[in-house]
Design an enzyme around this catalytic site. Structure first.
Site, mmCIF file in Angstrom:
data_model
loop_
_atom_site.group_PDB
_atom_site.id
_atom_site.type_symbol
_atom_site.label_atom_id
_atom_site.label_comp_id
_atom_site.label_asym_id
_atom_site.label_seq_id
_atom_site.Cartn_x
_atom_site.Cartn_y
_atom_site.Cartn_z
ATOM 1 N N ARG A 1 -37.217 -100.570 80.348
ATOM 2 C CA ARG A 1 -36.241 -101.262 81.810
ATOM 3 C C ARG A 1 -35.858 -102.693 81.257
ATOM 4 O O ARG A 1 -36.845 -103.480 80.863
ATOM 5 C CB ARG A 1 -36.522 -101.225 82.910
ATOM 6 C CG ARG A 1 -37.177 -98.801 83.207
ATOM 7 C CD ARG A 1 -38.529 -99.438 84.133
ATOM 8 N NE ARG A 1 -38.870 -97.599 84.348
ATOM 9 C CZ ARG A 1 -39.870 -97.678 85.352
ATOM 10 N NH1 ARG A 1 -39.788 -97.826 85.981
ATOM 11 N NH2 ARG A 1 -40.429 -95.663 84.984
ATOM 12 N N ASP B 1 -34.498 -105.654 83.989
ATOM 13 C CA ASP B 1 -34.075 -105.180 85.569
ATOM 14 C C ASP B 1 -32.511 -105.622 86.126
ATOM 15 O O ASP B 1 -32.180 -106.447 85.688
ATOM 16 C CB ASP B 1 -35.207 -107.082 86.300
ATOM 17 C CG ASP B 1 -36.343 -106.499 85.864
ATOM 18 O OD1 ASP B 1 -36.566 -105.529 86.701
ATOM 19 O OD2 ASP B 1 -37.285 -106.862 86.044
ATOM 20 N N ARG C 1 -39.890 -113.165 82.293
ATOM 21 C CA ARG C 1 -39.194 -114.406 83.703
ATOM 22 C C ARG C 1 -40.653 -115.241 83.987
ATOM 23 O O ARG C 1 -40.027 -116.623 84.105
ATOM 24 C CB ARG C 1 -38.217 -113.959 84.404
ATOM 25 C CG ARG C 1 -37.576 -113.614 83.883
ATOM 26 C CD ARG C 1 -36.850 -112.386 84.893
ATOM 27 N NE ARG C 1 -36.475 -112.980 85.985
ATOM 28 C CZ ARG C 1 -36.035 -112.173 87.022
ATOM 29 N NH1 ARG C 1 -35.919 -111.526 86.974
ATOM 30 N NH2 ARG C 1 -36.320 -113.473 88.320
ATOM 31 N N TYR D 1 -36.828 -111.028 73.103
ATOM 32 C CA TYR D 1 -35.375 -111.207 73.961
ATOM 33 C C TYR D 1 -35.253 -112.645 74.032
ATOM 34 O O TYR D 1 -35.796 -113.674 73.186
ATOM 35 C CB TYR D 1 -36.247 -111.357 75.754
ATOM 36 C CG TYR D 1 -37.016 -110.362 76.366
ATOM 37 C CD1 TYR D 1 -35.355 -109.714 76.710
ATOM 38 C CD2 TYR D 1 -37.922 -109.076 76.293
ATOM 39 C CE1 TYR D 1 -35.584 -108.055 77.453
ATOM 40 C CE2 TYR D 1 -38.033 -107.967 76.216
ATOM 41 C CZ TYR D 1 -36.622 -107.570 77.724
ATOM 42 O OH TYR D 1 -36.739 -106.196 78.072
#
Length: 245
Positions: free
Chosen positions: A49, A51, A195, A109
Site C-alpha cells: 500500500r 498512503d 517517512r 523508494y
C-alpha cells in the site's frame, strides 16, 4: 489467467492505494476499470500500500480473470477506462504462483525535498522544506546507521502481530541545486517507515538532532518512537523488483 501490471499514479487526489469507505483510492479506480472490461468483480493485489498523497512511478499489481485478451491489450483497455492520474505502463501474463506482494525481492523508494524558494507548482510533488539549509554530509553519515538488518519498530507504525525486522540494502542521499533526493532500497518497508527514517535524518541535517539520537531510537526496537515524519507529497514508490528482474 493471472495478469501482472505496472502502474504509475499521481497520489495527490487519492487517499492512498487501498479501498476505504467514502474516499478515493487507486485500487478502487483500477477495479472499476476492470469491471467495465470484464464484467467480473475482480480484486487486485498490489506489491504494498501507499498512503494518502504518496506517488508511484512503478507500482505492481496482479489479478486473475477469465476474460480472454492478449496480454498487452490489458494495458490499453485499462488505460481507456482509467482517470488521467493513473496510467498502466505494462501488462503481461505470469504464472499462477506469482504474487505481487509475496514474490517481491526488493523495493526502492525515492523522497524529494527542496530547500529552494517555495513554488506553488511543486507543492504536490516535492516537500518544500521551509526551515533553511540542510547539511548533506552529516545526513549521508546518518543514513549509514540504517543500512543492514534491523528491527525498525521505532521508525514505523506496527501492531503486536507485525514483524518489524527489515533489511535496508542501500540509503543514498544526493543534492543538486537545492533539491535533495533520498533513495532507500530494501527487502520491505512497514507503514510510514520511509517517512520516519527520512524525517529523522532531516532533523540531523538541520542540526536539531544528532546521529547518536537516531541510533538510540533504532537500538530501542520500539521502546522509543521517532516523532518526525516527512510529508507525504515528496515520497515515490520508484521500483519493485522480482526474481525475474
Amino acid at each position: 489467467m493471472r495478469i501482472k501490471c505496472i502502474v504509475a499514479y499521481d497520489g495527490t487526489l487519492f487517499h492512498g492505494w487501498q479501498i476505504q469507505p467514502n474516499v478515493r483510492s487507486v485500487q478502487e479506480e483500477i477495479q472499476k476499470a476492470l469491471k467495465n472490461i470484464t464484467g467480473e468483480n475482480i480484486v487486485i493485489h498490489s506489491s504494498g500500500r501507499t498512503d494518502a498523497h504518496v506517488h508511484a512511478h512503478n507500482q505492481v499489481f496482479h489479478f486473475d480473470s477469465d476474460k480472454n485478451l492478449p496480454e498487452k491489450q490489458w494495458q490499453r483497455a485499462l488505460n481507456h477506462f482509467l482517470p488521467a492520474d493513473i496510467y498502466i505502463k505494462d501488462s503481461c501474463f505470469v504464472n499462477e504462483d506469482f504474487h505481487s506482494r509475496y514474490s517481491v525481492k526488493e523495493k526502492e523508494y525515492h523522497y524529494i525535498l527542496s530547500t529552494n524558494t517555495y513554488s506553488p507548482f511543486d507543492r504536490h510533488y516535492i516537500y518544500q522544506y521551509p526551515y533553511g539549509k540542510l547539511d548533506l554530509k552529516i545526513m549521508q553519515e546518518a543514513a549509514q546507521i540504517f543500512i543492514g538488518e534491523h528491527d525498525f519498530a521505532s521508525y514505523c507504525v506496527y501492531d503486536q502481530y507485525g514483524n518489524t525486522i527489515r533489511t535496508l540494502y542501500d540509503f543514498i542521499i544526493s543534492e543538486e541545486d537545492g533539491v535533495f533526493t533520498f533513495v532507500l532500497k530494501g527487502n520491505g518497508f512497514r507503514r510510514y517507515m520511509v517517512r520516519h527514517i527520512v524525517g529523522g535524518v532531516i532533523q540531523v541535517g538541520a542540526h536539531r538532532k544528532s546521529i547518536a539520537f537516531l541510533q538510540d531510537l533504532l537500538d530501542s526496537k520500539g521502546a522509543k518512537k521517532c516523532l518526525f515524519k516527512a510529508e507525504p507529497e515528496g515520497l515515490y514508490l520508484e521500483h519493485v523488483y522480482y526474481e525475474e528482474d
